[in-house]
Design a protein around this motif. Structure first.
Motif, PDB file in Angstrom:
ATOM      1  N   GLY A  14     -63.579   9.256  19.902  1.00 23.85           N
ATOM      2  CA  GLY A  14     -63.108   9.232  21.289  1.00 23.85           C
ATOM      3  C   GLY A  14     -63.768  10.309  22.132  1.00 23.85           C
ATOM      4  N   ILE A  15     -64.012  11.482  21.509  1.00 23.87           N
ATOM      5  CA  ILE A  15     -64.734  12.546  22.219  1.00 23.87           C
ATOM      6  C   ILE A  15     -66.141  12.074  22.577  1.00 23.87           C
ATOM      7  N   TYR A  16     -66.799  11.405  21.631  1.00 19.53           N
ATOM      8  CA  TYR A  16     -68.167  10.910  21.850  1.00 19.53           C
ATOM      9  C   TYR A  16     -68.213   9.894  22.997  1.00 19.53           C
ATOM     10  N   ILE A  17     -67.264   8.939  22.987  1.00 26.59           N
ATOM     11  CA  ILE A  17     -67.254   7.923  24.041  1.00 26.59           C
ATOM     12  C   ILE A  17     -66.956   8.562  25.398  1.00 26.59           C
ATOM     13  N   THR A  18     -66.013   9.492  25.420  1.00 28.24           N
ATOM     14  CA  THR A  18     -65.671  10.168  26.674  1.00 28.24           C
ATOM     15  C   THR A  18     -66.854  10.949  27.217  1.00 28.24           C
ATOM     16  N   THR A  19     -67.578  11.627  26.336  1.00 27.44           N
ATOM     17  CA  THR A  19     -68.779  12.363  26.752  1.00 27.44           C
ATOM     18  C   THR A  19     -69.802  11.413  27.361  1.00 27.44           C
ATOM     19  N   THR A  20     -69.926  10.232  26.762  1.00 29.05           N
ATOM     20  CA  THR A  20     -70.838   9.217  27.299  1.00 29.05           C
ATOM     21  C   THR A  20     -70.408   8.787  28.702  1.00 29.05           C
ATOM     22  N   ILE A  21     -69.098   8.600  28.902  1.00 29.45           N
ATOM     23  CA  ILE A  21     -68.589   8.206  30.213  1.00 29.45           C
ATOM     24  C   ILE A  21     -68.862   9.288  31.245  1.00 29.45           C
ATOM     25  N   ILE A  22     -68.669  10.547  30.854  1.00 33.49           N
ATOM     26  CA  ILE A  22     -68.935  11.665  31.772  1.00 33.49           C
ATOM     27  C   ILE A  22     -70.412  11.687  32.175  1.00 33.49           C
ATOM     28  N   LYS A  23     -71.297  11.449  31.217  1.00 38.27           N
ATOM     29  CA  LYS A  23     -72.732  11.389  31.531  1.00 38.27           C
ATOM     30  C   LYS A  23     -73.033  10.204  32.443  1.00 38.27           C
TER      31      LYS A  23
END
Length: 536
Positions: free
Chosen positions: A173-182
């Protein structure tokens, strides 16, 4: 944030196995005074010493077949001209408009859109580097090792497979959220390209992420909450596991967060009427975690567990607020920096400042000085220097850059301003020997010797390597004439740069000269009928 043009140049270089600092590339392109023109691209590629050529070619199949596999081209789509990266594959052409917009078309369709303007780069071995992305590789390696170590510790803590999956989904979930932020910041990611590329009437990640519903309150968005949520779950689960506490509290938090997912789906479906598949993947992940939680939902309100959970979420939240504020400040700083350098590198402003200084005659009769480049050029740069001057080292870097790129359009004169009366001083010994090396061993060997003395060599070390001048009286005469010329023209300090006899503007850093050479060369060539100095 990389814009479309920077992204295209980056992809062009990657496809041609040219690795450089892409953050610096992005900055140099956007800060170029002529951005977003083709001239900005060629200027920046020259800045990185990347061989490139821009041409206006015939729009024929024969011409396309002669072009490299990947090149930058200008296309005209619906009467709007823009650059694209083109990769040939048999009779199909993959064209890249930006990080989120690319498609494959047939050769004849590309010819219909092609304007004939192309830019190609050369696969120069000197620009290939296995270490240019070493920091990124190190970060990725350390991240993988960290996750593996966390996993190893959790496996040995008798956490149980259900709870272990719960922890791993939190990390994911951290990885996906980081992707969304980018994605919000306009950066390209593999996951973002897979889920958010080619927006349609019903699908648009950008529309959802930029909507009012994506903001909880000013400066705090759902993506911030998502990052804190998954990071807090991961840290809480880990700390509870290694302290032999149950992970009921993070499971309870997951179940309590379920209404947010319902709100997200409703807002996308009913309000915006567009879907963000990345956002939906977060919803799906949270539902999956709720399912895992309900499979092993044993209430346990132990005070230690509550304290650890509260500490984890508050510390993650505080850290994220600090990081996000620093990112916002850094973004503002970068925007200001871009504007500053774009203003600073404006050639018209530089030229106005240059023309304010008086013109002096740089020629010295019957004197064999150190001169590089094209002696028939109408563009002369005279560098007045002293081998013992520490400040002259930065100016010598200019000599190296000019000699590598511009000697076909410039006459570059190296003139020494040393006290010629003291023949035994290190400055005189080194200067006379440099003059002798230029005349006897050639310009290239002389340049190597200058690189040493303006580098890390002391005068003693340098003289030991390059020896003393064999005919000092002959070259001392040259030094005396140069010394006298400097005195007559009130040039008392080094370094000094003269451009066609005019002093380099004091308000500019000397290293900035490299950004104006192309424009200066063009200007002096077009005004060659009125050259304000006597050429060597």
């Amino acid at each position: 944030m990389k814009d479309a043009l920077s992204y295209q140049v980056q992809q062009l270089l990657k496809e041609n196995n040219l690795n450089i600092d892409f953050n610096e590339l992005n900055f140099q392109i956007q800060s170029h005074p002529t951005y977003p023109s083709l001239h900005a691209i060629t200027g920046v590629l020259d800045h990185f010493n990347i061989e490139n050529i821009a041409l206006d070619v015939p729009k024929t199949i024969e011409t396309l077949n002669q072009l490299p596999d990947t090149f930058l081209a200008q296309v005209d789509i619906e009467q709007q001209k823009q650059f694209v990266v083109v990769t040939k594959s048999k009779n199909n052409y993959r064209i890249v408009f930006g990080p989120k917009n690319q498609k494959t078309i047939a050769q004849h369709d590309f010819l219909d859109q092609f304007t004939g303007i192309v830019l190609a780069v050369d696969e120069n071995e000197s620009n290939r580097s296995n270490t240019s992305n070493s920091k990124s590789a190190i970060v990725k390696t350390l991240s993988i090792c960290t996750v593996l170590l966390f996993g190893f510790i959790l496996i040995n803590s008798n956490l149980g497979w259900l709870n272990l999956v719960f922890f791993l989904t939190s990390v994911f979930g951290i990885y996906i959220t980081t992707t969304i932020i980018k994605q919000e910041q306009g950066e390209s990611t593999m996951l973002g390209n897979a889920f958010c590329s080619n927006p349609t009437e019903k699908k648009s990640c950008d529309a959802v992420l930029s909507s009012k519903g994506a903001t909880i309150f000013k400066g705090f968005k759902l993506t911030d909450l998502s990052f804190i949520f998954f990071s807090g779950l991961s840290l809480t689960t880990f700390l509870l596991a290694i302290s032999n506490n149950t992970i009921f509290i993070p499971k309870l938090i997951t179940v309590a967060a379920l209404p947010i997912t319902i709100y997200s789906i409703y807002y996308q479906y009913a309000v915006i009427q567009k879907w963000c598949f990345l956002c939906l993947s977060i919803v799906g992940l949270m539902w999956f975690q709720v399912g895992l939680s309900l499979l092993d939902f044993n209430p346990n309100y132990k005070f230690t567990s509550i304290l650890i959970s509260a500490l984890s979420f508050t510390s993650i939240g505080a850290l994220w607020f600090i990081i996000s504020e620093a990112q916002k400040a850094n973004k503002t700083l970068n925007q200001t920096k871009l504007k500053y350098f774009k203003f600073k590198r404006n050639f018209e402003l530089f030229s106005n400042q240059l023309n304010k200084s008086k013109v002096i005659n740089t020629h010295i009769d019957n004197t064999k000085e150190i001169v590089y480049g094209n002696r028939n050029s109408h563009f002369n740069i005279t560098i007045i220097t002293n081998p013992m001057c520490g400040h002259c080292r930065t100016v010598h870097d200019l000599v190296t850059q000019i000699s590598n790129r511009y000697l076909d359009v410039i006459t570059l004169t190296i003139r020494f301003n040393v006290d010629s009366k003291n023949a035994d001083s290190p400055a005189v010994k080194v200067s006379t020997r440099l003059l002798e090396l230029y005349q006897t061993d050639g310009p290239e060997n002389c340049l190597n010797a200058m690189n040493d003395i303006y580098g890390d060599y002391s005068a003693e070390q340098w003289l030991k390597k390059w020896q003393n001048c064999f005919h000092p009286e002959k070259y001392l005469t040259v030094l005396q004439k140069e010394d006298s010329w400097c005195s007559n023209n009130n040039i008392n300090f080094t370094p000094e740069i003269l451009i066609n006899g005019q002093s380099y503007p004091k308000i500019y850093d000397r290293k900035d000269l490299i950004y104006f050479i192309d424009d200066l060369a063009e200007q002096f060539e077009s005004n060659s009928y009125n050259i304000p100095f006597v050429r060597h």
